[in-house]
Every structure is written in C-alpha cells, then in structure tokens.
Design a protein around this motif. Structure first.
Motif, PDB file in Angstrom:
ATOM      1  N   LEU A  97      -6.258  -0.128  15.333  1.00 39.83           N
ATOM      2  CA  LEU A  97      -5.843   0.317  14.007  1.00 39.83           C
ATOM      3  C   LEU A  97      -6.881   1.231  13.369  1.00 39.83           C
ATOM      4  O   LEU A  97      -6.820   1.518  12.177  1.00 39.83           O
ATOM      5  CB  LEU A  97      -5.567  -0.895  13.111  1.00 39.83           C
ATOM      6  CG  LEU A  97      -4.323  -1.704  13.513  1.00 39.83           C
ATOM      7  CD1 LEU A  97      -4.239  -3.001  12.732  1.00 39.83           C
ATOM      8  CD2 LEU A  97      -3.060  -0.874  13.316  1.00 39.83           C
ATOM      9  N   ASP A  98      -7.804   1.713  14.168  1.00 41.40           N
ATOM     10  CA  ASP A  98      -8.773   2.706  13.727  1.00 41.40           C
ATOM     11  C   ASP A  98      -8.036   3.967  13.270  1.00 41.40           C
ATOM     12  O   ASP A  98      -7.094   4.417  13.931  1.00 41.40           O
ATOM     13  CB  ASP A  98      -9.716   3.026  14.890  1.00 41.40           C
ATOM     14  CG  ASP A  98     -10.740   4.078  14.538  1.00 41.40           C
ATOM     15  OD1 ASP A  98     -10.404   5.278  14.643  1.00 41.40           O
ATOM     16  OD2 ASP A  98     -11.858   3.717  14.150  1.00 41.40           O
ATOM     17  N   CYS A  99      -8.438   4.533  12.149  1.00 43.94           N
ATOM     18  CA  CYS A  99      -7.711   5.677  11.594  1.00 43.94           C
ATOM     19  C   CYS A  99      -7.676   6.862  12.540  1.00 43.94           C
ATOM     20  O   CYS A  99      -6.692   7.616  12.577  1.00 43.94           O
ATOM     21  CB  CYS A  99      -8.286   6.077  10.236  1.00 43.94           C
ATOM     22  SG  CYS A  99     -10.024   6.568  10.248  1.00 43.94           S
ATOM     23  N   ALA A 100      -8.738   7.072  13.335  1.00 43.25           N
ATOM     24  CA  ALA A 100      -8.738   8.185  14.283  1.00 43.25           C
ATOM     25  C   ALA A 100      -7.687   7.973  15.372  1.00 43.25           C
ATOM     26  O   ALA A 100      -6.992   8.918  15.780  1.00 43.25           O
ATOM     27  CB  ALA A 100     -10.127   8.335  14.909  1.00 43.25           C
ATOM     28  N   GLU A 157       0.114   9.519  15.567  1.00 39.44           N
ATOM     29  CA  GLU A 157       1.077  10.212  14.711  1.00 39.44           C
ATOM     30  C   GLU A 157       1.310  11.641  15.194  1.00 39.44           C
ATOM     31  O   GLU A 157       2.461  12.097  15.322  1.00 39.44           O
ATOM     32  CB  GLU A 157       0.579  10.230  13.255  1.00 39.44           C
ATOM     33  CG  GLU A 157       0.533   8.870  12.580  1.00 39.44           C
ATOM     34  CD  GLU A 157       1.889   8.422  12.041  1.00 39.44           C
ATOM     35  OE1 GLU A 157       2.894   9.100  12.298  1.00 39.44           O
ATOM     36  OE2 GLU A 157       1.929   7.376  11.362  1.00 39.44           O
ATOM     37  N   LEU A 185      -4.888   6.129  15.054  1.00 39.47           N
ATOM     38  CA  LEU A 185      -3.568   6.270  14.444  1.00 39.47           C
ATOM     39  C   LEU A 185      -3.238   7.741  14.153  1.00 39.47           C
ATOM     40  O   LEU A 185      -2.085   8.153  14.277  1.00 39.47           O
ATOM     41  CB  LEU A 185      -3.491   5.444  13.161  1.00 39.47           C
ATOM     42  CG  LEU A 185      -3.537   3.930  13.360  1.00 39.47           C
ATOM     43  CD1 LEU A 185      -3.544   3.212  12.013  1.00 39.47           C
ATOM     44  CD2 LEU A 185      -2.366   3.446  14.210  1.00 39.47           C
ATOM     45  N   THR A 186      -4.252   8.515  13.791  1.00 37.24           N
ATOM     46  CA  THR A 186      -4.033   9.953  13.578  1.00 37.24           C
ATOM     47  C   THR A 186      -3.539  10.614  14.860  1.00 37.24           C
ATOM     48  O   THR A 186      -2.566  11.377  14.857  1.00 37.24           O
ATOM     49  CB  THR A 186      -5.332  10.631  13.106  1.00 37.24           C
ATOM     50  OG1 THR A 186      -5.727  10.080  11.850  1.00 37.24           O
ATOM     51  CG2 THR A 186      -5.133  12.140  12.941  1.00 37.24           C
ATOM     52  N   ASN A 227      -3.624  -7.756   8.344  1.00 38.96           N
ATOM     53  CA  ASN A 227      -4.812  -7.236   7.666  1.00 38.96           C
ATOM     54  C   ASN A 227      -5.563  -8.320   6.897  1.00 38.96           C
ATOM     55  O   ASN A 227      -6.797  -8.366   6.928  1.00 38.96           O
ATOM     56  CB  ASN A 227      -4.416  -6.099   6.722  1.00 38.96           C
ATOM     57  CG  ASN A 227      -3.905  -4.889   7.469  1.00 38.96           C
ATOM     58  OD1 ASN A 227      -4.213  -4.711   8.645  1.00 38.96           O
ATOM     59  ND2 ASN A 227      -3.120  -4.065   6.817  1.00 38.96           N
ATOM     60  N   LYS A 252       5.936   7.032   8.487  1.00 40.12           N
ATOM     61  CA  LYS A 252       4.878   6.402   9.259  1.00 40.12           C
ATOM     62  C   LYS A 252       5.404   6.063  10.648  1.00 40.12           C
ATOM     63  O   LYS A 252       6.591   5.843  10.833  1.00 40.12           O
ATOM     64  CB  LYS A 252       4.395   5.108   8.585  1.00 40.12           C
ATOM     65  CG  LYS A 252       3.597   5.298   7.314  1.00 40.12           C
ATOM     66  CD  LYS A 252       3.084   3.956   6.803  1.00 40.12           C
ATOM     67  CE  LYS A 252       2.217   4.128   5.571  1.00 40.12           C
ATOM     68  NZ  LYS A 252       1.715   2.818   5.081  1.00 40.12           N
ATOM     69  N   ASN A 275      -4.248  -1.057  -1.975  1.00 40.26           N
ATOM     70  CA  ASN A 275      -4.756  -1.313  -0.627  1.00 40.26           C
ATOM     71  C   ASN A 275      -5.716  -2.497  -0.604  1.00 40.26           C
ATOM     72  O   ASN A 275      -6.697  -2.538  -1.361  1.00 40.26           O
ATOM     73  CB  ASN A 275      -5.494  -0.081  -0.103  1.00 40.26           C
ATOM     74  CG  ASN A 275      -4.571   1.065   0.200  1.00 40.26           C
ATOM     75  OD1 ASN A 275      -3.979   1.146   1.263  1.00 40.26           O
ATOM     76  ND2 ASN A 275      -4.429   1.970  -0.762  1.00 40.26           N
ATOM     77  N   ARG A 318       0.798  -1.225   0.000  1.00 42.32           N
ATOM     78  CA  ARG A 318       0.000   0.000   0.000  1.00 42.32           C
ATOM     79  C   ARG A 318       0.829   1.272   0.000  1.00 42.32           C
ATOM     80  O   ARG A 318       0.305   2.350  -0.264  1.00 42.32           O
ATOM     81  CB  ARG A 318      -0.948  -0.005   1.193  1.00 42.32           C
ATOM     82  CG  ARG A 318      -0.291  -0.082   2.553  1.00 42.32           C
ATOM     83  CD  ARG A 318      -1.346  -0.187   3.644  1.00 42.32           C
ATOM     84  NE  ARG A 318      -0.777  -0.398   4.963  1.00 42.32           N
ATOM     85  CZ  ARG A 318      -1.506  -0.547   6.070  1.00 42.32           C
ATOM     86  NH1 ARG A 318      -2.817  -0.508   5.986  1.00 42.32           N
ATOM     87  NH2 ARG A 318      -0.915  -0.751   7.232  1.00 42.32           N
TER      88      ARG A 318
END
Length: 417
Positions: free
Chosen positions: A244-247, A253, A249-250, A162, A285, A124, A37
């Motif tokens: 691993l929810d995008c919120a 980071e 991980l945001t 995944n 990342k 992806n 990805r």
C-alpha cells in the motif's frame, strides 16, 4: 488547528461495511462517528466503478435473499427512486444487483442524515493510540489540521485494515505467502449498442487479435462486460497490488489506465458493433480486492464456505462463491457453495485477536485466502458491517459481548440470521 471529539463507537471507512456498522451501532443507542477519506460514501461502488452489489442472494435458478438489515434499507431506498427492481443473473448464474452510482451516493447520504450519524468525509486516519491492548484515541487529518477522536470501541471497515495496522493488531497481508487477489480498474464504456452480445469468448477473440497485432498492455485474455443502463462495465485492466506504499499504488493506477486505453482500441478494431465505443471513465480509484486482514479470534475456512457450515455464533450469512482472482491473465475461477446453500459467518472473525476493542468488517475480516474470496463482496459486507456495529455498540455499553443479545438486536434491526 486541533479538534477533539468523543464518541462511543468510531467507524473507519464509509463503504457498505462501514455504513452498516455506523447505523447498527446508532440504532443500538450509542453515539457514532463515521470517518471516510473519500468525497462520498459507498466504497468500491462509488469510488471504483463497481456498479453492482454481489452477495445479497444465494446462487442457483431461484436465488434466495440472505442479507437484510441495513442492506435491505439501501435496496428499498434505491427502489423508491426507480433504481432497483430485483436481481439480475450474471453470465455464470450469480444473482447481482445493478447499481446507479449517483443514485447510491444520494441514498447513502440520506440514510446517514436520517439516522443522525456524524460523518466526516475528506478525513484521513493517520494514527492510533493504544493502552492496555485497547485503542483509546485515533488521530485523523484534513486540510485544516488534526482531529483527535476518543472512543470506547472501534470498527475497521477501511477495506485495507488501516486501523488494524496503525493500532498494532495482528494482521496478514494477502494470503500467508503475501500474495493478494488481483486488483482491477473497471472501465465504464459508452457509445455502443447496449444489446450487443459481449460474451467472454467475444472478448477473448478480440484480445488475441490485438496481441497478435502488437498490443503490449493488455493483462487479461478475456473477462466480463456487464451492462447497467446505457453503459458497459469491463472487468479487465488488472494488476497485483503487493504493497500500500503510495509509489506502488501510483504505478498500479497508471498501469491499469494505460491498459484501459489499449482495450478500447482493441474493442473498436476487433469487435463488430463497437467501432465507435468510448471510454467514459476508469474507476476514480483502482478496485483493490485484497490487502490486509485482521487475525481474528477465529478464522473462517474454505471448508466452512464450500460445505455451507452453520454456526451457533453466526451473525450473518454468506453464499457468494469463492471468486478467485489469482491469475493476472485469466478470468476469476469459481468454487461454489454446495447445493446453492449459505454458510454462517461467526462473530469471532470480526474481533481482533489482540486488540480488545477492535472490530473488523467487510474485506478486512479474518478468513483464509479462499474463504475470503467469498466473504469479501459488498453484499456480504453489509451483513458483517451490521454485526460489527451492533457488537461494538454492545461492547461500548457493557465492556464485553453477549452473542445472544447481539443476535437479538440484529434481528430486531431486520438482519437475516
């Protein structure tokens, strides 16, 4: 726009494990596609500022190499570019391979091209179709649309399990209690005297002074700064990834990038010789150490790692100590393999317990939480990936596996067993 493809072996993830799996399967004579990805191959080494390979050698004053095969080919190609001339001993005596990430990107591209392997970057994985406990197709997506890829066998080298997750394979997130090893955003630092001694004690003194003066965004009290060429790589800004929810991980980071800025300020103010240092980059990342693992047909244990247990079903070797990153504010704690020996990695930790044609490699293999702290590193991932690729190729051809045939093929391809 929909596209349909068909291969014998489908590999998800283009890090050390995925590259080794793809090459191992192709050398075994099967058609292979490698799905990644990101914009380049290399995994954490090229996408997270992890500028060294760990796990190629045993510990001790005279380290012995335990990983060959595809990993050795990569080292040879780096050497031909003048980017590898042997291991370096870390401050705790581990033998590591310093990396030039740009050279590594090029080497891995060339290796894939030389082996005529289909590779899809910017691709992806979003879905897996399962029939009779076997994956029959995966759906991936790029900026054009969907790609449907049929396969006979599949290798999950995604780092985060995944494919295992999407296919309904039995998995564990972190340890049985759901706690993961801490993740770190590695800082690349420049514009300072590369000969400067930056021991953990020096770093701790600076961090303590900074916290006393009101710095509020420093996680680790101390850590390691290892040097490659003219840069220092600081293993410091850390966070626990519990989803691993995008919120989530945001937030992780942003948190670690905020920490990186404060660490640079602290170094400039409290470490003589670093007054003008600069933050060249944080990792593209976050360096995630642990999320999902498959539940395999067998689970590697801490006892096997520490006691250097040999196994007749072994398909790779491991010797890296259990590098335990359980505490947010502390350096890793090490548990050492006895007598600086190695342990065998049985093939069964690479095979899903309930999805018949799913293989795992790298940091998604089946291991208890402390054994995982050893087997996860990239050097060893070359070994587990190579074995998973050869095993998946054999299964694609015959519908089952034969351990002796797989071991014979691995040896033929230069693996150290």
């Amino acid at each position: 726009m929909e596209r349909k493809l068909k291969y014998d072996v489908v590999v998800i993830g283009g890090g050390a494990a995925g590259i080794s799996a793809a090459i191992g399967a192709k050398k075994r004579g099967q058609s292979v596609v490698l799905i990644e990805r990101s914009s380049c191959l290399g995994g954490q080494a090229t996408n997270a500022n992890v500028a060294s390979y760990c796990g190629f050698f045993t510990h001790g004053a005279e380290p012995k190499q335990i990983i060959g095969g595809v990993g050795q080919i990569v080292l040879d190609k780096l050497a031909a570019m003048g980017k590898y001339n042997g291991y370096r001993l870390s401050t705790v005596g581990n033998a590591i391979v310093p990396l030039d990430s740009e050279a590594l990107k090029f080497v891995l591209d060339e290796l894939i091209i030389e082996n005529d392997i289909s590779v899809l970057l910017y691709c992806n994985l979003i879905k897996a179709e399962v029939e009779d406990s076997k994956i029959v197709m995966v759906e991936c997506v790029d900026d054009v649309g969907s790609i449907f890829i049929e396969g006979k066998t599949f290798v999950d080298a995604s780092g985060d399990g995944n494919l295992a997750h999407l296919s309904g394979a039995e998995i564990i997130f972190g340890n049985p209690g759901g706690t993961t090893q801490m993740s770190t955003n590695i800082m690349r630092i420049g514009n300072f005297d590369i000969g400067l001694k930056l021991s953990p004690d020096v770093i701790e003194k600076a961090v303590q002074a900074a916290k006393k003066d009101g710095f509020k965004n420093l996680s680790k009290d101390t850590g390691i700064i290892f040097k490659v060429d003219q840069y220092g790589y600081a293993i410091l800004p850390s966070v626990q990834v519990d989803s691993l929810d995008c919120a989530v991980l945001t937030a992780c980071e942003m948190n670690t990038r905020r920490q990186a800025q404060e660490y640079i300020q602290a170094f400039r103010k409290y470490i003589p010789g670093m007054e003008n240092c600069i933050l060249v980059s944080t990792g593209p990342k976050l360096g995630i150490r642990e999320t999902r693992h498959i539940v395999g047909k067998y689970t590697l244990s801490l006892d096997e790692v520490l006691n250097a247990v040999k196994n007749e079903r072994g398909i790779a070797r491991g010797a890296w100590p259990c590098e335990n990153h359980q505490k947010l504010d502390k350096m890793a704690e090490y548990l050492w393999v006895k007598e600086n020996d190695y342990y065998d990695i049985p093939i069964d930790i690479l095979m899903s317990k309930n999805i018949k044609n799913l293989w795992s490699a790298g940091r998604t293999v089946s291991a208890d939480s402390m054994a995982f702290a050893s087997v996860r590193v990239m050097g060893i991932s070359f070994g587990t990936g190579h074995a998973a690729g050869v095993g998946a190729a054999y299964m694609a051809e015959y519908g089952d596996i034969d351990i002796n045939s797989i071991k014979s093929e691995l040896k033929k391809q230069g693996a150290i067993l």
